[in-house]
Design an enzyme around this catalytic site. Sequence first.
Site, PDB file in Angstrom:
ATOM      1  N   SER A 245      54.951  54.162  44.250  1.00 38.88           N
ATOM      2  CA  SER A 245      56.228  54.925  44.068  1.00 38.88           C
ATOM      3  C   SER A 245      57.258  53.916  43.864  1.00 38.88           C
ATOM      4  CB  SER A 245      56.515  55.675  45.346  1.00 38.88           C
ATOM      5  OG  SER A 245      57.708  55.544  45.567  1.00 38.88           O
ATOM      6  N   GLY A 246      58.428  54.143  43.386  1.00 35.25           N
ATOM      7  CA  GLY A 246      59.697  53.358  43.313  1.00 35.25           C
ATOM      8  C   GLY A 246      60.390  52.946  44.402  1.00 35.25           C
ATOM      9  N   ASP A 247      59.965  53.772  45.530  1.00 39.84           N
ATOM     10  CA  ASP A 247      60.648  53.572  46.647  1.00 39.84           C
ATOM     11  C   ASP A 247      59.656  53.544  47.995  1.00 39.84           C
ATOM     12  OD1 ASP A 247      62.728  53.427  49.021  1.00 39.84           O
ATOM     13  OD2 ASP A 247      64.342  54.394  47.406  1.00 39.84           O
ATOM     14  N   ASP A 248      60.126  53.811  49.341  1.00 40.50           N
ATOM     15  CA  ASP A 248      59.072  53.820  50.452  1.00 40.50           C
ATOM     16  C   ASP A 248      58.087  54.925  50.286  1.00 40.50           C
ATOM     17  OD1 ASP A 248      61.150  51.927  51.525  1.00 40.50           O
ATOM     18  OD2 ASP A 248      62.285  53.590  52.103  1.00 40.50           O
ATOM     19  N   SER A 279      54.197  49.606  46.661  1.00 40.91           N
ATOM     20  CA  SER A 279      55.605  49.806  46.308  1.00 40.91           C
ATOM     21  C   SER A 279      56.078  48.537  46.392  1.00 40.91           C
ATOM     22  CB  SER A 279      56.303  50.837  47.678  1.00 40.91           C
ATOM     23  OG  SER A 279      57.538  50.861  47.154  1.00 40.91           O
TER      24      SER A 279
END
Length: 458
Positions: A245-248, A279
Amino acid sequence: MKMIQTSLCILVVLTVSGFPMMESRVESKKGIEYMAMQCRKHKAVLTDFGAVGDGKTSNTKAFRDAIAKLTPQAADGGVQLIVPPGNWLTGSFNLTSHFTLFIQQGATILASQVESEYPMIPRLPSYGDARFASLIYGTNLTDVVITGNKGTINGQGKSWWLKYRSGGFNLISRPLLIEILYSENIQISDINLVDSPMWNIHPVYCKNVIIKNIKIDAPIDSPNTDGINPDSCTNTLIEDCSVTSGDDCIAVKSGIDQYGIATSIPTQQLSIRRLTCVSPDSAGIAIGSEMSGGIKDVRIEDVTLINTQSAIRIKTAIGRGGYVKDIFARRFTMKNMKYVFWITGSYKLHPIGFDPNALPEIRNINYRDMTADNVTISAKLEGIKKDPFTGICMSNVTMALSPTTKKLQWNCTDVAGVTSRVKPEPCSLLPSKGPAMDCHFPTDKIPIESVVLNKCTA
Ligand SMILES: *[C@@H]1O[C@H](CO)[C@@H](O)[C@H](O)[C@H]1NC(C)=O
Ligand SMILES: *[C@@H]1O[C@H](CO)[C@@H](O)[C@H](O)[C@H]1NC(C)=O
Ligand SMILES: *[C@@H]1O[C@H](CO)[C@@H](O)[C@H](O)[C@H]1NC(C)=O
Ligand SMILES: *[C@@H]1O[C@H](CO)[C@@H](O)[C@H](O)[C@H]1NC(C)=O
Ligand SMILES: *[C@@H]1O[C@H](CO)[C@@H](O)[C@H](O)[C@H]1NC(C)=O
């Protein structure tokens, strides 16, 4: 804990994967077997409600009609709605109680990119933001299962990300894929989630939640595509999930500043195990930054992190209030990490009107039995002046540094704790207690870990 008692009466042993694989030609005759907290008396197929699986026709009405028409059956022994193979374009729809959404292999629920397909809904009490309803939304429910034999929900997030990047949706939260509020006995399992417009799975103010065997994928540069965000929930198990993912990958929360303090519903009794995460710009597991309702009793174990910015990152600030305490983590295997340990006491993001005197309490944070390869910075541990973060414990941790590593491996301010067998050598605020100490990890279970799932047929 009625659910647990009921489930324990029926002794069914879980397979290791939690899901028995079956040939699709067997499915049509015998049905597809799956594991769930509850099986259902009634069954319906999405096409019974006029749905067309061509990837172009809107099925928003079909999903909404299906749920409305099945609600009486749900109240009479439960109902499962089967989403068969095909591409089912839809906008937001609401779940009902005693309901199973079963997404078959070969089926993809495609999220509409039309904004008007997502009603605006009131802000959450513990947050300040206006927001769109999620694609799959549920509130004030009991006994809901979202599962499948590896069917897919595709958020088609690209148009939302582009609009967000060009300045849209600054004050409005984009749709999530699955959000469930004020509910209990929830299972989300055995499906794939791709390209969410924003967060993927958000249980908030819930009790007794199982999230397992979920695969989540979003581009590593997509904005705010958090994987799983348990938020002000009690008794939650997240296991066997894989997130890129692009975040947590996972972000544990409990509301922000004055809103979270006023709502005051903690996240507690949370177990996360067998997580795999990629990530590069965010954490494997973030705790906060929204933690104003308190976060306590979190157990995290058997985690694999690859190309990830940090392992567990605790994020807070003056103004948050609340607490993060009794956090236990063990058995992490990490590769290509910017930071391993990261605690931030100055996370700058506040709603208007926050209380600058609301200090967070951070204490009893335990990390043990971890290895990391190719690490740039071992630890950045930043407490708050006059509000030190205490009881930090690390034992049996080996970090191998990258060739381009930073000279200052441990940057510690306003923290206190102890270490044992940690390499490279920790900062002076975390002195070694000698080789014999192990940081604590609880030996009891949280209640949801003892729930036995039933073998059901779709
Ligand atoms: C779903 O429920 C919420 C809250 O009750 C409501 O605001 C929303 O309009 C409902 N959505 C649909 C599609 O009925
Ligand atoms: C859902 O439950 C919450 C908390 O009990 C309550 O405040 C809210 O009014 C309920 N909403 C609905 C639509 O019943
Ligand atoms: C080490 O990690 C960095 C990213 O932090 C990555 O660019 C590099 O390729 C990794 N090196 C090896 C040998 O895996
Ligand atoms: C130290 O941690 C490793 C995992 O990184 C584990 O295999 C080993 O058993 C631990 N040693 C002790 C003494 O607990
Ligand atoms: C160490 O951390 C403090 C507090 O966050 C920061 O101000 C300082 O610049 C850091 N030092 C280095 C060398 O990175």
